[in-house]
Structure formats: C-alpha cells, structure tokens
Design a protein around this motif. Structure first.
Motif, PDB file in Angstrom:
ATOM      1  N   ASP A 222      -1.616 -10.580  -9.697  1.00 34.05           N
ATOM      2  CA  ASP A 222      -0.018 -10.621  -8.923  1.00 34.05           C
ATOM      3  C   ASP A 222       0.232 -10.150  -7.332  1.00 34.05           C
ATOM      4  O   ASP A 222      -0.687  -8.830  -7.230  1.00 34.05           O
ATOM      5  CB  ASP A 222       1.432 -10.523  -9.717  1.00 34.05           C
ATOM      6  CG  ASP A 222       1.899  -9.023  -9.482  1.00 34.05           C
ATOM      7  OD1 ASP A 222       2.511  -8.157  -8.941  1.00 34.05           O
ATOM      8  OD2 ASP A 222       0.903  -8.441 -10.949  1.00 34.05           O
ATOM      9  N   PRO A 223       0.423 -10.699  -6.181  1.00 35.78           N
ATOM     10  CA  PRO A 223       0.242  -9.806  -5.278  1.00 35.78           C
ATOM     11  C   PRO A 223       0.920  -7.937  -5.009  1.00 35.78           C
ATOM     12  O   PRO A 223       0.817  -7.789  -4.587  1.00 35.78           O
ATOM     13  CB  PRO A 223       0.660 -10.451  -3.766  1.00 35.78           C
ATOM     14  CG  PRO A 223       1.746 -11.393  -4.546  1.00 35.78           C
ATOM     15  CD  PRO A 223       1.425 -11.399  -6.272  1.00 35.78           C
ATOM     16  N   ARG A 224       2.018  -7.855  -5.676  1.00 34.59           N
ATOM     17  CA  ARG A 224       2.505  -7.181  -6.392  1.00 34.59           C
ATOM     18  C   ARG A 224       1.754  -5.364  -6.647  1.00 34.59           C
ATOM     19  O   ARG A 224       1.278  -4.922  -5.810  1.00 34.59           O
ATOM     20  CB  ARG A 224       3.730  -6.316  -6.559  1.00 34.59           C
ATOM     21  CG  ARG A 224       4.554  -5.360  -6.624  1.00 34.59           C
ATOM     22  CD  ARG A 224       5.650  -5.448  -6.838  1.00 34.59           C
ATOM     23  NE  ARG A 224       6.564  -3.749  -7.416  1.00 34.59           N
ATOM     24  CZ  ARG A 224       7.012  -3.087  -6.184  1.00 34.59           C
ATOM     25  NH1 ARG A 224       7.131  -3.761  -4.895  1.00 34.59           N
ATOM     26  NH2 ARG A 224       6.929  -2.393  -6.099  1.00 34.59           N
ATOM     27  N   THR A 225       0.811  -5.999  -7.505  1.00 30.87           N
ATOM     28  CA  THR A 225       0.374  -4.628  -8.830  1.00 30.87           C
ATOM     29  C   THR A 225      -1.276  -4.738  -7.648  1.00 30.87           C
ATOM     30  O   THR A 225      -1.888  -4.094  -7.316  1.00 30.87           O
ATOM     31  CB  THR A 225       0.009  -5.175  -9.774  1.00 30.87           C
ATOM     32  OG1 THR A 225      -0.372  -6.609  -9.807  1.00 30.87           O
ATOM     33  CG2 THR A 225       1.807  -5.267 -10.363  1.00 30.87           C
ATOM     34  N   LEU A 226      -1.798  -5.747  -7.079  1.00 29.78           N
ATOM     35  CA  LEU A 226      -3.116  -6.223  -6.703  1.00 29.78           C
ATOM     36  C   LEU A 226      -2.849  -4.329  -4.840  1.00 29.78           C
ATOM     37  O   LEU A 226      -3.580  -3.878  -4.922  1.00 29.78           O
ATOM     38  CB  LEU A 226      -3.043  -7.165  -5.572  1.00 29.78           C
ATOM     39  CG  LEU A 226      -4.120  -7.411  -4.921  1.00 29.78           C
ATOM     40  CD1 LEU A 226      -5.754  -7.233  -5.491  1.00 29.78           C
ATOM     41  CD2 LEU A 226      -4.450  -8.707  -4.243  1.00 29.78           C
TER      42      LEU A 226
ATOM     43  N   PHE B 110       3.000 -13.675  -0.569  1.00 24.61           N
ATOM     44  CA  PHE B 110       2.065 -13.097  -1.157  1.00 24.61           C
ATOM     45  C   PHE B 110       2.325 -12.292  -0.058  1.00 24.61           C
ATOM     46  O   PHE B 110       1.642 -10.506  -0.629  1.00 24.61           O
ATOM     47  CB  PHE B 110       1.376 -13.531  -1.158  1.00 24.61           C
ATOM     48  CG  PHE B 110      -0.273 -13.248  -1.603  1.00 24.61           C
ATOM     49  CD1 PHE B 110      -0.978 -13.415  -2.760  1.00 24.61           C
ATOM     50  CD2 PHE B 110      -0.542 -12.469  -0.581  1.00 24.61           C
ATOM     51  CE1 PHE B 110      -1.370 -12.934  -3.432  1.00 24.61           C
ATOM     52  CE2 PHE B 110      -1.976 -11.808  -1.868  1.00 24.61           C
ATOM     53  CZ  PHE B 110      -2.613 -12.303  -2.552  1.00 24.61           C
ATOM     54  N   LEU B 111       1.538 -11.440   1.355  1.00 27.09           N
ATOM     55  CA  LEU B 111       1.134 -10.587   2.012  1.00 27.09           C
ATOM     56  C   LEU B 111       3.096  -9.162   1.845  1.00 27.09           C
ATOM     57  O   LEU B 111       2.431  -8.171   2.074  1.00 27.09           O
ATOM     58  CB  LEU B 111       1.075 -10.783   3.912  1.00 27.09           C
ATOM     59  CG  LEU B 111       0.056 -11.831   4.003  1.00 27.09           C
ATOM     60  CD1 LEU B 111      -0.225 -12.200   5.259  1.00 27.09           C
ATOM     61  CD2 LEU B 111      -1.528 -10.691   3.222  1.00 27.09           C
ATOM     62  N   ASP B 112       3.884 -10.231   2.396  1.00 28.44           N
ATOM     63  CA  ASP B 112       5.073  -9.120   1.511  1.00 28.44           C
ATOM     64  C   ASP B 112       5.302  -8.181   0.386  1.00 28.44           C
ATOM     65  O   ASP B 112       5.525  -7.251   0.113  1.00 28.44           O
ATOM     66  CB  ASP B 112       6.790  -9.815   1.831  1.00 28.44           C
ATOM     67  CG  ASP B 112       6.589 -10.057   3.322  1.00 28.44           C
ATOM     68  OD1 ASP B 112       6.016  -9.682   3.932  1.00 28.44           O
ATOM     69  OD2 ASP B 112       7.861 -10.927   3.741  1.00 28.44           O
TER      70      ASP B 112
ATOM     71  N   GLY C  58       3.766  -3.730  -2.632  1.00 25.43           N
ATOM     72  CA  GLY C  58       3.014  -2.664  -3.912  1.00 25.43           C
ATOM     73  C   GLY C  58       2.835  -1.254  -3.712  1.00 25.43           C
ATOM     74  O   GLY C  58       2.716  -0.384  -4.165  1.00 25.43           O
ATOM     75  N   PHE C  59       2.074  -1.437  -2.096  1.00 27.67           N
ATOM     76  CA  PHE C  59       1.304  -0.842  -1.252  1.00 27.67           C
ATOM     77  C   PHE C  59       1.995   0.539  -1.351  1.00 27.67           C
ATOM     78  O   PHE C  59       2.283   1.161  -2.172  1.00 27.67           O
ATOM     79  CB  PHE C  59       0.140  -1.606  -0.255  1.00 27.67           C
ATOM     80  CG  PHE C  59      -0.580  -0.519   0.122  1.00 27.67           C
ATOM     81  CD1 PHE C  59      -2.084  -0.475  -0.364  1.00 27.67           C
ATOM     82  CD2 PHE C  59      -0.364   0.462   1.285  1.00 27.67           C
ATOM     83  CE1 PHE C  59      -2.276   0.589   0.566  1.00 27.67           C
ATOM     84  CE2 PHE C  59      -1.268   1.347   2.168  1.00 27.67           C
ATOM     85  CZ  PHE C  59      -2.300   1.346   1.324  1.00 27.67           C
ATOM     86  N   LEU C  60       3.126  -0.008  -0.832  1.00 25.91           N
ATOM     87  CA  LEU C  60       4.239   1.338  -0.594  1.00 25.91           C
ATOM     88  C   LEU C  60       4.335   1.619  -0.958  1.00 25.91           C
ATOM     89  O   LEU C  60       5.005   2.773  -0.893  1.00 25.91           O
ATOM     90  CB  LEU C  60       4.852   0.427   1.176  1.00 25.91           C
ATOM     91  CG  LEU C  60       4.153   0.134   2.495  1.00 25.91           C
ATOM     92  CD1 LEU C  60       5.354  -0.671   3.512  1.00 25.91           C
ATOM     93  CD2 LEU C  60       3.218   1.661   3.332  1.00 25.91           C
TER      94      LEU C  60
ATOM     95  N   HIS D 106      -5.582  -2.330 -15.869  1.00 24.93           N
ATOM     96  CA  HIS D 106      -6.788  -3.433 -15.454  1.00 24.93           C
ATOM     97  C   HIS D 106      -5.750  -3.110 -14.258  1.00 24.93           C
ATOM     98  O   HIS D 106      -6.887  -3.720 -13.012  1.00 24.93           O
ATOM     99  CB  HIS D 106      -7.353  -4.165 -16.640  1.00 24.93           C
ATOM    100  CG  HIS D 106      -7.993  -5.318 -15.385  1.00 24.93           C
ATOM    101  ND1 HIS D 106      -9.076  -4.785 -14.815  1.00 24.93           N
ATOM    102  CD2 HIS D 106      -7.757  -5.980 -14.541  1.00 24.93           C
ATOM    103  CE1 HIS D 106     -10.312  -5.353 -14.019  1.00 24.93           C
ATOM    104  NE2 HIS D 106      -8.449  -6.339 -13.754  1.00 24.93           N
ATOM    105  N   LEU D 107      -4.353  -4.110 -14.635  1.00 25.08           N
ATOM    106  CA  LEU D 107      -4.162  -4.661 -13.222  1.00 25.08           C
ATOM    107  C   LEU D 107      -3.121  -3.766 -12.145  1.00 25.08           C
ATOM    108  O   LEU D 107      -3.659  -3.469 -11.226  1.00 25.08           O
ATOM    109  CB  LEU D 107      -3.111  -5.288 -13.102  1.00 25.08           C
ATOM    110  CG  LEU D 107      -3.568  -7.515 -13.900  1.00 25.08           C
ATOM    111  CD1 LEU D 107      -2.398  -8.050 -14.168  1.00 25.08           C
ATOM    112  CD2 LEU D 107      -4.726  -8.124 -13.302  1.00 25.08           C
TER     113      LEU D 107
END
Length: 341
Positions: A63-67, A103-105, A110-112, A190-191
């Motif tokens: 999923d995008p947040r964990t990525l 997706f980018l949001d 997640g990154f931040l 893993h994720l």
C-alpha cells in the motif's frame, strides 16, 4: 484528482506544506538548494537508495503509506549502521502520469510520518514524469562525531559476530505476500521495516561496535562486505541464528534448505556487527535499554571467507549469498566470498 490537474509545482507545494521545520535547516524546500547547518563538532554522513517499481516493490502487494515509510526507512538503516543520528532527507520521484494524487498523498503521508518518528526534516528533492513505473530516490543525511563513526573495514580477529533482532522475516513476508497473505508479523516486517537507529547510535557512542553494517542484501552477502574490507574471515554457528516463531515454523515445514531465507533473503534491516568478547555483557545491557535483542552467531578469525556449521553441527555450504542487481542471484560458485571451508 488527476496528477495532470495538480501539476508538478502543485504537487511540490502540497508536499512542502506538510514538511516540518527542524533544527539545522537554514533554508528548506522552495529554493534551488537547501541550506543546512551541521551541529558543532559533527561530520555529515550521506546515503542514497533507489526503489524501482517491478524491481524493489510491487504495487499490487504494497500500500502507498507503508511504501512511503519503507522508502525512508531503508536509508535510515544505512545511517544506523554507521552510528549516525538522522537529520535531513531529500525525496525524488519519477511518477507515471496515471498514478492518482490520492496514492501520492498516502505515500508522502507515510514518508513524513516516519520522518517525524526520527526527527528528520524533508529539505528538498525532485519530481518528473515516468514513462514506466514509479521510481523513488531518497537521500538521507545524518551526523556524528568523526571519532565515533563505525565503518565496515574495522573488524578485528577475535571479535564476536553479533546481529540484532531476527533474520529471514522479510523474505518470508515477501513469499507470503506472493501467496496472497496480507497480514502477519513477517508481512509487516517486509512492507514496513523499522531501522535500528537508536541501537546503532548507542553502539557507536559507547564504542562497542568495531565494525557494523545493516542486513539489506542478506546476512552472508553483507557479512562478506565487512570481511572483505577488514581483511579477515569468520566462523558462524548457524544453530544460533535468531529466528522468529513464524519463521521457525515455515523453515520446519517447507523448502529444501531451511537456512536460505535467514542467510540470503535480505531486507531484514537489522544491524550486523563485530565486537570484543569482553564487551558482550555491556552490549546486551545497552541494547536491552533500546528494546532490542542481540545474538552472538560467530566470531572473526584470521584469513578470508566464512566457515559455517548447520543446525546439526555439520559443515554448511550455502546455495546462494544474497541479491545481485546486475546478474544472477549471488551464489558461492560465482563469488570469491565467502570461501566456504
């Protein structure tokens, strides 16, 4: 919302509005370059990792947040392996035009979120269109006193070989994801790996680790980097490998070689380090304060290569060492290390 409606600079403004100011950032996102002020008496350590869709991740499995979290975590793990305190990060994205803004949001959220956990400031980066899949490039900057930075090249004969946490969980998680499993400890490992930042800093600042690396390509492949640069060999007792209950169950029920995942699976992002035997008790105490388990799995010896005994005490010869981006999966026949004796 479609990305073409938001536009490149609209996306950058959207991201910049979520980034927090932190100590040491004189000028952050918005100019041609960031201006950073390192702490007095510290040196800056820089590391960079790239994650490519179809090579490092599959959007059908993550999923995008964990990525987003993992994209930063793999860089922080490199800083942890040298005992550095993470400070700043730059994020660059090559984005397929059809990728939804939502997706980018979620990705940047997640990154931040992980950046906030480690007090890391996002200070810049770049965006462009991709004609293929999503490409993520992160550069992380950390600080440490020059005399406390831990390298790969300083293992000593007689040192113990130690590793934090457990091994093989991430590789098992990937196998399970490909089988349709979407939850469980190994899948989470893993994720959404957690870099051992506090443990790395404590080992460095207490002068406990002689040499250190993070386990990203696989235990054997990463140990070989240390041995090669230090000009030494190692002896490992594979019956001592730290394995989770889930991993032990899998190893007992499937596969021809139960040691492949913990030895060559990679992406565990644990710390593999060497230390003087008389420091073992102090190491255990220091890492316990961080909530991190540590296991002695072998010792550094004179010479080159690795000798290993399996779970029954018999000589073990690995089928493969770890991942190689530019060739066949690294194996004992195609690599000069380890020399299995």
């Amino acid at each position: 919302m479609k990305l073409e409606e938001l536009g490149e600079f609209g996306f950058i403004d959207r991201l910049a509005g979520q980034a927090k100011a932190r100590t040491g950032v004189v000028l952050g996102i918005g100019d041609d370059a960031a201006i950073l002020a390192p702490a007095a008496g510290k040196v800056t350590l820089a590391t960079s990792d790239m994650l490519v869709e179809g090579v490092h991740f599959d959007l059908a499995l993550s999923d995008p947040r964990t990525l987003g979290r993992k994209s930063l975590a793999v860089n922080l793990s490199d800083l942890a392996a040298m005992g550095a305190q993470p400070r700043h990060a730059l994020l660059s994205l090559a984005i397929p035009p059809a990728l939804p803004v939502e997706f980018l949001d979620a990705f940047t959220s997640g990154f931040l979120a992980l950046a906030d956990e480690f007090q890391v400031a996002l200070v810049g980066g770049d965006t462009c269109a991709s004609r293929g899949g999503l490409v993520i490039s992160v550069t992380a900057l950390g600080e440490q006193c020059p005399g406390l930075v831990v390298r790969r090249s300083t293992a000593r004969v007689g040192d113990l070989v130690l590793v934090t946490g457990t091994l093989g969980d991430s590789a098992l998680g990937l196998e399970l994801l490909r089988q349709g499993v979407r939850s469980g400890r190994s899948v989470e490992r893993h994720l959404d790996p957690l870099p051992r930042v506090a443990a790395g800093i404590r080992l460095a600042e207490a002068g406990l680790a002689n040499a250190m690396i993070d386990v990203s390509d696989g235990l054997l492949a990463d140990l070989c980097h240390v041995l090669d640069l230090s000009g030494v060999g190692a002896r490992l007792d594979l019956s001592r490998l730290p394995l989770s209950a889930e991993c032990r169950h899998h190893l007992a029920t499937g596969g021809n070689d139960p040691l492949v995942l913990p030895l060559a699976g990679g992406e565990d992002y644990e710390l593999l380090f060497t230390a003087a035997p008389e420091r073992e008790a102090v190491i255990r105490s220091v890492l316990a304060d961080c909530g991190v388990q540590v296991t002695v799995i072998g010792e550094i010896i004179a010479g080159a290569g690795v000798s290993m005994t399996d779970l029954a005490g018999n000589p073990y010869f690995p089928a493969r060492l770890g991942y190689n981006h530019f060739g066949i999966t690294r194996d004992a026949a195609s690599s000069r290390l380890p020399e299995v004796t």
